[in-house]
Write an enzyme that holds these catalytic residues in place. Sequence first.
Site, PDB file in Angstrom:
ATOM      1  N   SER A  14      51.883 -26.345  37.639  1.00  0.00           N
ATOM      2  CA  SER A  14      50.454 -26.065  37.528  1.00  0.00           C
ATOM      3  C   SER A  14      50.224 -24.601  37.133  1.00  0.00           C
ATOM      4  CB  SER A  14      49.765 -26.428  38.850  1.00  0.00           C
ATOM      5  OG  SER A  14      48.373 -26.557  38.690  1.00  0.00           O
ATOM      6  N   ASP A  20      48.789 -33.235  36.816  1.00  0.00           N
ATOM      7  CA  ASP A  20      49.352 -32.039  37.444  1.00  0.00           C
ATOM      8  C   ASP A  20      50.694 -32.307  38.133  1.00  0.00           C
ATOM      9  OD1 ASP A  20      49.676 -29.837  39.478  1.00  0.00           O
ATOM     10  OD2 ASP A  20      47.733 -29.241  38.674  1.00  0.00           O
TER      11      ASP A  20
END
Length: 294
Positions: free
Chosen positions: A38, A183
């Site tokens: 991320s 993610d």
Amino acid sequence: MEIDAVFSGGGVKGLALIGALEVLEKKGFTFKRLAGTSVGSIFAGLKAAGYTSSEMKQLLDATDLGGFLDPRKTFLPMPLAKWLLLYWRLGLYRGAEFEEWLEKKLAAKGVYTFKDVPEGSLYFMASDLSHNRLVVLPDDLENYGIPPQTFPVARAIRMSCSIPYFFEPVRLRSLEGTSIIVDGGVLSNFPMWLFVNPEEKRERPVLGITLSQKKFEQLKANIQNAIQLFDALFTTMKDAHDARYISRKLEKDIIFIPTEGILSIDFKLTDEKKAALIESGRKKTEAFLKTWTY
């Protein structure tokens, strides 16, 4: 000294990584391999491209983070449109502005695809919801029939940063069909395991930087509304898996940067809070290096 480094996810809290990198640079540390999930993938990518912490801060000062919140255009009233787009597009924001920004910043350093960085030096985590599996970029792209070295670095970072329901997932088209990629924090927010194998001797020191306190020091989440619920939900989801892997022995190689009071998805942080995050990263890293034995 040359080291390997792993950066955790944490949304906008990742600004603290700038302060940490500043201290590491001053102490003479360089990076052989970098990995991130991320927001950690953003700073891993920028560092691999050759950006210094000072340059990263300049990018931050010149960038309106709120500009990354790019909803699709519609003639419907915005409240209704958001719900419909969330249902059909699977996210409130396109993520296109963010990816374009990444492309430009990486291109400024001559980085376009993974062939522009040393092979085996840069890794990002993403989650394939279509096939229920963790994706290590770029290596696992071979499973999709995609040559890893030809894949855009900015696209890989965008995949790793696709916070569920917040940014639209990336649709990865391959011989297997279309995969929904979100993610990396869904499955591994802090992939220390990528560089650390208890059964193998390390070629060089491995340093982890995570945007959270140690497990036994974490505060109880304050959940009073839907936004706080989402933040707590995502935090629990991304941290629970890796927390089980982090043993007391491994903790000695990890910088824990507490970021309580900041929401991961608060893209409209004040300049004061941005500065506070950077300072937190700086102070925690300085304190850590005083006792780190590598």
